[in-house]
Design a protein around this motif. Sequence first.
Motif, PDB file in Angstrom:
ATOM      1  N   UNK A  43     -22.431-101.812-104.857  1.00  0.00           N
ATOM      2  CA  UNK A  43     -22.247-103.181-105.352  1.00  0.00           C
ATOM      3  C   UNK A  43     -22.919-103.457-106.701  1.00  0.00           C
ATOM      4  N   UNK A  44     -23.230-102.418-107.465  1.00  0.00           N
ATOM      5  CA  UNK A  44     -23.966-102.583-108.726  1.00  0.00           C
ATOM      6  C   UNK A  44     -23.259-103.495-109.723  1.00  0.00           C
ATOM      7  N   UNK A  45     -21.940-103.535-109.663  1.00  0.00           N
ATOM      8  CA  UNK A  45     -21.201-104.338-110.647  1.00  0.00           C
ATOM      9  C   UNK A  45     -21.257-105.839-110.372  1.00  0.00           C
ATOM     10  N   UNK A  46     -21.683-106.238-109.199  1.00  0.00           N
ATOM     11  CA  UNK A  46     -21.729-107.672-108.872  1.00  0.00           C
ATOM     12  C   UNK A  46     -22.690-108.420-109.790  1.00  0.00           C
ATOM     13  N   UNK A 112     -10.293-115.883-111.068  1.00  0.00           N
ATOM     14  CA  UNK A 112      -9.469-114.999-110.232  1.00  0.00           C
ATOM     15  C   UNK A 112      -8.570-114.131-111.104  1.00  0.00           C
ATOM     16  N   UNK A 113      -7.911-114.743-112.082  1.00  0.00           N
ATOM     17  CA  UNK A 113      -7.030-113.978-112.974  1.00  0.00           C
ATOM     18  C   UNK A 113      -7.828-112.921-113.733  1.00  0.00           C
ATOM     19  N   UNK A 114      -8.990-113.312-114.240  1.00  0.00           N
ATOM     20  CA  UNK A 114      -9.829-112.372-114.977  1.00  0.00           C
ATOM     21  C   UNK A 114     -10.296-111.216-114.110  1.00  0.00           C
ATOM     22  N   UNK A 115     -10.737-111.527-112.914  1.00  0.00           N
ATOM     23  CA  UNK A 115     -11.219-110.479-112.008  1.00  0.00           C
ATOM     24  C   UNK A 115     -10.088-109.550-111.569  1.00  0.00           C
ATOM     25  N   UNK A 116      -8.913-110.103-111.309  1.00  0.00           N
ATOM     26  CA  UNK A 116      -7.754-109.263-110.954  1.00  0.00           C
ATOM     27  C   UNK A 116      -7.362-108.357-112.115  1.00  0.00           C
ATOM     28  N   UNK A 117      -7.293-108.948-113.306  1.00  0.00           N
ATOM     29  CA  UNK A 117      -6.931-108.157-114.490  1.00  0.00           C
ATOM     30  C   UNK A 117      -7.998-107.100-114.772  1.00  0.00           C
ATOM     31  N   UNK A 118      -9.260-107.467-114.629  1.00  0.00           N
ATOM     32  CA  UNK A 118     -10.344-106.508-114.837  1.00  0.00           C
ATOM     33  C   UNK A 118     -10.298-105.363-113.843  1.00  0.00           C
ATOM     34  N   UNK A 162     -13.660-105.311-104.189  1.00  0.00           N
ATOM     35  CA  UNK A 162     -14.753-105.842-103.356  1.00  0.00           C
ATOM     36  C   UNK A 162     -15.783-106.549-104.240  1.00  0.00           C
ATOM     37  N   UNK A 163     -16.188-105.891-105.323  1.00  0.00           N
ATOM     38  CA  UNK A 163     -17.192-106.476-106.201  1.00  0.00           C
ATOM     39  C   UNK A 163     -16.692-107.765-106.858  1.00  0.00           C
ATOM     40  N   UNK A 164     -15.412-107.837-107.143  1.00  0.00           N
ATOM     41  CA  UNK A 164     -14.836-109.045-107.724  1.00  0.00           C
ATOM     42  C   UNK A 164     -14.817-110.194-106.722  1.00  0.00           C
ATOM     43  N   UNK A 170     -19.998-115.753-105.067  1.00  0.00           N
ATOM     44  CA  UNK A 170     -21.400-116.025-105.393  1.00  0.00           C
ATOM     45  C   UNK A 170     -21.618-116.768-106.710  1.00  0.00           C
ATOM     46  N   UNK A 171     -20.760-116.560-107.684  1.00  0.00           N
ATOM     47  CA  UNK A 171     -21.065-116.999-109.043  1.00  0.00           C
ATOM     48  C   UNK A 171     -21.393-118.489-109.169  1.00  0.00           C
TER      49      UNK A 171
END
Length: 180
Positions: A43-46, A112-118, A162-164, A170-171
């Motif tokens: 989960x380091x990317x969270x 959501x769009x950013x996390x999906x695209x990322x 998962x991290x997204x 949480x954000x």
Amino acid sequence: MNNQQNNTARLAKMAMLVAISIVLVMLIHFPIFPAVAFLEYDPADIPILIGTFAFGPAAGVVLTVVTSVLQGLTVSSSSGLYGIIMHIIATSVLVLVSGLIYRGHKTKKMAVIGLLAGTCAMAAAMVVANLFITPAFMGVERAVVWQLMPFIVAFNLVKAGINSVVTFLLYKRISPFLHK
């Protein structure tokens, strides 16, 4: 608060996110697919994604590089320079794409769009990175890497996914502290 105090506070918050990221890797890492146990979820990317949303995509890349180097020299030292490089590539793509999209309009929909695209961009970037960097560092033929590509793509989609999701959940709860 003056500008120097703001910069110091921001730097301290970013250092805290790096520390959390490294602790998370130390405590949580496991293979997603037993057939390729060397591909481990962590989960380091969270915290890095949270820092990206709070401080911008450039800060996300800085967090990525610092975390990758520190992690590669400590808790993930067995992967060496190869692991550091691959982590920098994967997470930098994830945070740049996610952060650039979110930066323009800070709404849940754009998050959501950013996390999906990322997530998709990270998986695509890791196809290319694995085709060129893995053979150079591991001394294996590109054809061998290509045979593992379904696992590599699935792993990166699952890990970033998962991290997204966790970042999304949480954000908004954490952001008031980061913006104080």
